[in-house]
Design a protein around this motif. Structure first.
Motif, PDB file in Angstrom:
ATOM      1  N   LEU A  29       1.130  -1.545  -0.141  1.00 24.41           N
ATOM      2  CA  LEU A  29      -0.207  -0.470  -0.066  1.00 24.41           C
ATOM      3  C   LEU A  29       0.769   1.444  -0.254  1.00 24.41           C
ATOM      4  CD1 LEU A  29      -2.957  -1.202   3.308  1.00 24.41           C
ATOM      5  CD2 LEU A  29      -2.596  -1.913  -0.258  1.00 24.41           C
ATOM      6  N   THR A  30       1.959   0.696   0.804  1.00 23.58           N
ATOM      7  CA  THR A  30       3.392   2.503   0.426  1.00 23.58           C
ATOM      8  C   THR A  30       4.389   1.549  -0.202  1.00 23.58           C
ATOM      9  OG1 THR A  30       3.754   1.676   2.393  1.00 23.58           O
ATOM     10  CG2 THR A  30       1.881   3.702   2.355  1.00 23.58           C
ATOM     11  N   PRO A  31       5.084   2.838  -1.049  1.00 22.30           N
ATOM     12  CA  PRO A  31       6.117   1.751  -1.585  1.00 22.30           C
ATOM     13  C   PRO A  31       7.298   1.697  -0.200  1.00 22.30           C
ATOM     14  CG  PRO A  31       5.669   4.142  -1.893  1.00 22.30           C
ATOM     15  CD  PRO A  31       4.472   4.019  -1.524  1.00 22.30           C
ATOM     16  N   PRO A  32       8.918   1.347  -0.321  1.00 24.92           N
ATOM     17  CA  PRO A  32       8.924   1.126   0.550  1.00 24.92           C
ATOM     18  C   PRO A  32      10.055   2.165   0.589  1.00 24.92           C
ATOM     19  CG  PRO A  32       9.349  -0.899  -1.019  1.00 24.92           C
ATOM     20  CD  PRO A  32       8.519   0.252  -1.463  1.00 24.92           C
ATOM     21  N   SER A  33      10.698   3.170   1.865  1.00 24.71           N
ATOM     22  CA  SER A  33      11.158   3.946   1.717  1.00 24.71           C
ATOM     23  C   SER A  33      12.532   3.421   1.317  1.00 24.71           C
ATOM     24  CB  SER A  33      11.364   4.352   3.713  1.00 24.71           C
ATOM     25  OG  SER A  33      10.468   4.165   3.436  1.00 24.71           O
ATOM     26  N   ARG A  34      13.203   4.922   0.557  1.00 26.60           N
ATOM     27  CA  ARG A  34      14.858   5.150   0.303  1.00 26.60           C
ATOM     28  C   ARG A  34      15.327   5.338   1.220  1.00 26.60           C
ATOM     29  NH1 ARG A  34      16.051   6.151  -5.044  1.00 26.60           N
ATOM     30  NH2 ARG A  34      17.303   6.019  -4.540  1.00 26.60           N
ATOM     31  N   LEU A  35      15.139   6.449   2.607  1.00 31.11           N
ATOM     32  CA  LEU A  35      15.931   6.242   3.408  1.00 31.11           C
ATOM     33  C   LEU A  35      15.030   6.260   4.219  1.00 31.11           C
ATOM     34  CD1 LEU A  35      17.419   9.808   2.761  1.00 31.11           C
ATOM     35  CD2 LEU A  35      18.584   7.838   2.474  1.00 31.11           C
ATOM     36  N   PHE A  36      15.962   5.983   5.414  1.00 33.98           N
ATOM     37  CA  PHE A  36      14.299   5.791   7.036  1.00 33.98           C
ATOM     38  C   PHE A  36      14.172   7.024   7.927  1.00 33.98           C
ATOM     39  CE2 PHE A  36      14.766   1.551   5.225  1.00 33.98           C
ATOM     40  CZ  PHE A  36      13.480   1.275   6.076  1.00 33.98           C
ATOM     41  N   GLY A  37      14.004   7.973   7.487  1.00 37.51           N
ATOM     42  CA  GLY A  37      13.906   9.509   8.561  1.00 37.51           C
ATOM     43  C   GLY A  37      15.357  10.300   7.207  1.00 37.51           C
ATOM     44  N   LEU A 521       0.334  -5.243   7.592  1.00 34.05           N
ATOM     45  CA  LEU A 521       0.976  -5.391   8.107  1.00 34.05           C
ATOM     46  C   LEU A 521       1.286  -4.525   7.359  1.00 34.05           C
ATOM     47  CD1 LEU A 521       2.687  -7.824   9.304  1.00 34.05           C
ATOM     48  CD2 LEU A 521       3.400  -8.442   7.355  1.00 34.05           C
ATOM     49  N   SER A 522       2.975  -4.141   8.805  1.00 37.56           N
ATOM     50  CA  SER A 522       4.435  -2.784   8.887  1.00 37.56           C
ATOM     51  C   SER A 522       5.445  -3.944   8.584  1.00 37.56           C
ATOM     52  CB  SER A 522       4.103  -2.232  10.309  1.00 37.56           C
ATOM     53  OG  SER A 522       4.385  -3.150  11.640  1.00 37.56           O
ATOM     54  N   ALA A 523       5.803  -3.652   7.225  1.00 34.01           N
ATOM     55  CA  ALA A 523       6.892  -3.947   7.201  1.00 34.01           C
ATOM     56  C   ALA A 523       8.050  -3.189   7.411  1.00 34.01           C
ATOM     57  CB  ALA A 523       6.826  -4.272   5.782  1.00 34.01           C
ATOM     58  N   ASP A 524       8.833  -3.473   8.877  1.00 31.62           N
ATOM     59  CA  ASP A 524       9.033  -1.679   9.441  1.00 31.62           C
ATOM     60  C   ASP A 524      10.615  -2.401   8.655  1.00 31.62           C
ATOM     61  OD1 ASP A 524       9.378  -5.206  10.839  1.00 31.62           O
ATOM     62  OD2 ASP A 524      10.923  -3.740  12.013  1.00 31.62           O
ATOM     63  N   ALA A 525      11.100  -3.657   7.991  1.00 29.16           N
ATOM     64  CA  ALA A 525      12.612  -3.275   7.385  1.00 29.16           C
ATOM     65  C   ALA A 525      12.794  -2.721   6.152  1.00 29.16           C
ATOM     66  CB  ALA A 525      12.808  -4.830   7.071  1.00 29.16           C
ATOM     67  N   GLU A 526      11.972  -2.433   5.311  1.00 30.16           N
ATOM     68  CA  GLU A 526      11.702  -1.641   4.105  1.00 30.16           C
ATOM     69  C   GLU A 526      10.632  -0.600   3.683  1.00 30.16           C
ATOM     70  OE1 GLU A 526      10.265  -4.203   1.380  1.00 30.16           O
ATOM     71  OE2 GLU A 526       7.954  -3.853   1.252  1.00 30.16           O
ATOM     72  N   GLY A 527       9.958  -0.416   5.674  1.00 35.10           N
ATOM     73  CA  GLY A 527       9.682   0.825   5.744  1.00 35.10           C
ATOM     74  C   GLY A 527       8.275   1.133   4.677  1.00 35.10           C
ATOM     75  N   SER A 528       7.532  -0.211   4.889  1.00 37.79           N
ATOM     76  CA  SER A 528       5.470  -0.058   4.173  1.00 37.79           C
ATOM     77  C   SER A 528       5.026  -0.277   4.926  1.00 37.79           C
ATOM     78  CB  SER A 528       6.109  -0.807   2.508  1.00 37.79           C
ATOM     79  OG  SER A 528       6.443  -1.989   2.516  1.00 37.79           O
ATOM     80  N   VAL A 529       4.058  -1.024   4.434  1.00 40.62           N
ATOM     81  CA  VAL A 529       2.771  -1.500   4.462  1.00 40.62           C
ATOM     82  C   VAL A 529       2.265  -2.095   3.707  1.00 40.62           C
ATOM     83  CG1 VAL A 529       0.414  -0.608   5.009  1.00 40.62           C
ATOM     84  CG2 VAL A 529       2.316   0.775   6.007  1.00 40.62           C
ATOM     85  N   MET A 530       1.756  -3.100   4.618  1.00 42.50           N
ATOM     86  CA  MET A 530       1.200  -4.368   2.904  1.00 42.50           C
ATOM     87  C   MET A 530      -0.103  -4.752   3.499  1.00 42.50           C
ATOM     88  SD  MET A 530       4.681  -7.010   2.923  1.00 42.50           S
ATOM     89  CE  MET A 530       6.576  -6.225   2.234  1.00 42.50           C
ATOM     90  N   ALA A 531      -0.848  -5.456   2.300  1.00 42.12           N
ATOM     91  CA  ALA A 531      -1.918  -5.976   2.397  1.00 42.12           C
ATOM     92  C   ALA A 531      -2.067  -7.263   2.033  1.00 42.12           C
ATOM     93  CB  ALA A 531      -3.471  -4.975   1.847  1.00 42.12           C
ATOM     94  N   LEU A 532      -2.648  -8.141   2.707  1.00 39.30           N
ATOM     95  CA  LEU A 532      -2.213  -9.806   2.715  1.00 39.30           C
ATOM     96  C   LEU A 532      -4.189  -9.777   2.264  1.00 39.30           C
ATOM     97  CD1 LEU A 532      -0.025  -9.256   4.256  1.00 39.30           C
ATOM     98  CD2 LEU A 532       0.253 -11.859   3.503  1.00 39.30           C
ATOM     99  N   ARG A 533      -4.158 -10.896   0.764  1.00 35.27           N
ATOM    100  CA  ARG A 533      -6.311 -11.209   1.021  1.00 35.27           C
ATOM    101  C   ARG A 533      -6.717 -12.450   0.612  1.00 35.27           C
ATOM    102  NH1 ARG A 533      -5.162  -5.914  -1.491  1.00 35.27           N
ATOM    103  NH2 ARG A 533      -6.229  -4.209  -0.870  1.00 35.27           N
ATOM    104  N   ARG A 534      -6.837 -12.645   0.538  1.00 31.00           N
ATOM    105  CA  ARG A 534      -7.788 -14.454   0.529  1.00 31.00           C
ATOM    106  C   ARG A 534      -7.842 -14.216  -1.015  1.00 31.00           C
ATOM    107  NH1 ARG A 534      -7.760 -17.837   5.225  1.00 31.00           N
ATOM    108  NH2 ARG A 534      -7.948 -16.612   7.020  1.00 31.00           N
ATOM    109  N   THR A 535      -8.040 -15.304  -1.417  1.00 32.02           N
ATOM    110  CA  THR A 535      -8.478 -15.370  -3.376  1.00 32.02           C
ATOM    111  C   THR A 535      -8.987 -15.781  -3.339  1.00 32.02           C
ATOM    112  OG1 THR A 535      -5.770 -16.315  -4.067  1.00 32.02           O
ATOM    113  CG2 THR A 535      -6.202 -13.823  -4.248  1.00 32.02           C
ATOM    114  N   GLU A 536      -9.190 -16.578  -2.809  1.00 31.48           N
ATOM    115  CA  GLU A 536      -9.982 -18.114  -2.566  1.00 31.48           C
ATOM    116  C   GLU A 536     -11.591 -18.252  -1.423  1.00 31.48           C
ATOM    117  OE1 GLU A 536      -7.352 -22.032  -1.969  1.00 31.48           O
ATOM    118  OE2 GLU A 536      -7.212 -21.110  -3.636  1.00 31.48           O
TER     119      GLU A 536
END
Length: 536
Positions: A29-37, A521-536
């Motif tokens: 939902l958000t892209p990985p960050s280039r810089l962490f601050g 899910l907060s993907a703190d290692a890359e600075g992004s937020v992910m969405a996981l959805r069931r497809t079935e």
């Protein structure tokens, strides 16, 4: 809600793919960050901008022509939580390590050595004619010269209210901003009485000089970039950005400023600006979905709202009135109403519409996850003392003690309190008789969530998301290779905090669910937020 949005930008690089179980899809939902601050900035002898990143515990070099970013001092390395950098004429880099009260030198050969480790909140740093000057960004801070032979500092000024990034001007005087008194001062590097240059600013946190000898200063609270005549204090607004500006530097006469979000912006003429590096999430921790269906993200110094298909919008930040402080745990309990835990050891009720926070309890040691019990009590994990606490009407009850790094908290459908005991690699339930193991054999479980009889666990050590059927105990791995926790082979150094802004800071990969069952899910290692959805 309003507030600035984080720009996605086109320069973000893709990361290693996440492996999903059949029947699931993933969206960033958000892209990985280039810089962490992006904190201290200094133009290096090679013409690149060197960027100190406190929470990222990294120093990077940015080529403003190509947009390429190179890691100079990596997370887990010798330099911890760098806040500002400077260079001498030989090309050696000097860095303040604000959370550890240290100053280090990194030679042109890539080797680092410690100069001092007894300078609380060491922050602003500059080199002038081979002499190194450092200040402490704290109430009662000092400005001093550090002899490079390791001998005792020579203190120029004491009892300063939070000085920050500084520079020697064309007149040979050392200019330094003072955040606590909202002004800029100068002093002769040889000593003497300091002189106030200008006041009533927007909380200045950097001073540099342009080619005409004028001060250029970023204002962290107002978001303005000011050009100030050092002779009479007259000022001009070069640009009006958003609160959270941190530092500035010049590259071939071009002015660049940094922002807490990791954004680097070029300041052009006539109030215009140009994005050099887009901002991103700095350190996403806990997540919650409000009754409005909006996802909210605790990103330390920022709190964002993320609507479906939209960009993160700032709800509040460190310099917003009523902001709780550096956020860790968060759960929505009503429209515009959140229960939060902070790095300052507080549990609060944050009312975003009214811009105010009611402190429910305080004085704790490293609070993380938070949840609300069926009866209305607030329950939180206190990592520092290995406890789980219940708070109701100002009364604190200890539900469990002697735990090994408790982090995440959730409640089952039957009202059972579940806690991720990260240091023990398990999930426990808290009962009237004590604690029972619900799931074991994990690495470093952090965020947990219960939905429709399933327990979801983010295992930051194994970089997996697992589900456990609470009736049958059947376990399934939903996702592998998640960008959570420390990178492979890296042991992060502790981040001890930034008093008075923050206590100790640590990782926490949070998880939340939307009304439709989407997992966030907060993907703190890359600075992004992910969405996981069931497809079935």
């Amino acid at each position: 809600m309003g507030g600035p949005a984080l720009t996605r930008g086109a320069r973000y690089t893709s990361t290693a793919p996440v492996t999903l179980a059949a029947g699931w899809s993933l969206e960033r939902l958000t892209p990985p960050s280039r810089l962490f601050g992006a904190n201290g900035l200094r133009t290096g002898p090679d013409g690149r901008i060197y960027v100190a990143q406190v929470t990222g515990s990294t120093i990077s070099a940015l080529d403003v022509t190509t947009g390429q970013v190179e890691t100079i001092s990596a997370k887990g390395g010798d330099i911890i939580a760098p806040d500002d950098v400077a260079f001498d004429d030989a090309g050696n880099l000097y860095a303040t390590e604000v959370m550890d009260g240290r100053v280090s030198a990194r030679g042109t050969d890539g080797r680092s050595r410690l100069l001092r480790d007894d300078l609380p909140s060491a922050n602003g740093i500059t080199v002038h004619e081979g002499r190194l000057f450092v200040n402490e960004c704290r109430v009662g801070g000092r400005l001093m010269e550090l002899p490079l032979d390791g001998s005792a500092p020579r203190v120029l000024v004491e009892n300063i209210a939070m000085p920050n990034a500084m520079e020697v001007g064309p007149d040979g005087l050392l200019y330094y901003p003072v955040m606590g008194s909202n002004d800029i001062w100068r002093i002769d590097p040889e000593g003497g009485e300091p002189e106030r240059v200008v006041g009533d600013l927007g909380v200045p946190d950097s001073v540099k000089f342009d080619a005409d000898g004028f001060i250029v200063s970023t204002q962290v609270a107002s978001g303005e970039v000011l050009r100030i005549n050092p002779r009479n204090g007259e000022r001009q607004v070069l640009a009006a950005l958003t609160p959270g500006l941190d530092n500035c530097t010049f590259v071939d006469g071009r002015l660049f400023v940094s922002h807490f979000t990791g954004a680097i912006t070029e300041i052009l003429g006539g109030g215009e600006t140009r994005e050099t590096l887009p901002g991103g999430l700095n350190w996403p921790l806990d997540l919650t979905v409000g009754p409005d269906g909006i996802l909210y993200v605790a990103d330390g110094t920022y709190f964002y709202a993320l609507r479906p298909g939209g960009e993160p919008q700032t709800v509040g930040m460190l310099f917003t009135p009523g902001y709780p402080g550096f956020l860790r745990g968060v759960i929505a309990v009503g429209p515009g109403e959140f229960i939060v835990t902070t790095a300052n050891g507080e549990v609060g009720r944050y009312l975003t519409g009214a811009s105010e926070t009611e402190v429910l309890a305080e004085g704790f040691d490293q609070l993380y996850g938070v949840a609300v019990a069926p009866g209305g009590a607030v329950v939180t994990a206190e990592l520092g003392r290995g406890r789980v606490l219940s708070i109701r009407s100002g009364t604190v009850e200890v539900l469990a003690t002697g735990l090994n790094e408790p982090l995440g908290v959730a409640f089952g459908a039957d009202g059972t309190c579940l806690v991720s005991e990260s240091g023990a690699g398990r999930i426990i339930s808290i009962t009237g008789a004590g604690t029972d193991t619900v799931v074991d054999g994990l690495d470093k479980p952090q965020g947990i969530l219960v939905r429709d009889g399933e327990l979801f666990v983010v295992d930051a050590g194994a970089k997996t998301l697992i589900s456990v059927d609470l009736t049958t105990n059947a376990r399934r791995i939903i996702a592998r290779d998640l960008p959570v926790g420390a990178p492979a082979g890296v042991t992060p150094k502790p981040l001890h905090g930034l008093p008075p802004f923050s206590g100790p800071q640590g990782p926490f990969a949070g998880i939340a669910a939307g009304p439709d069952g989407t997992l966030y899910l907060s993907a703190d290692a890359e600075g992004s937020v992910m969405a996981l959805r069931r497809t079935e």
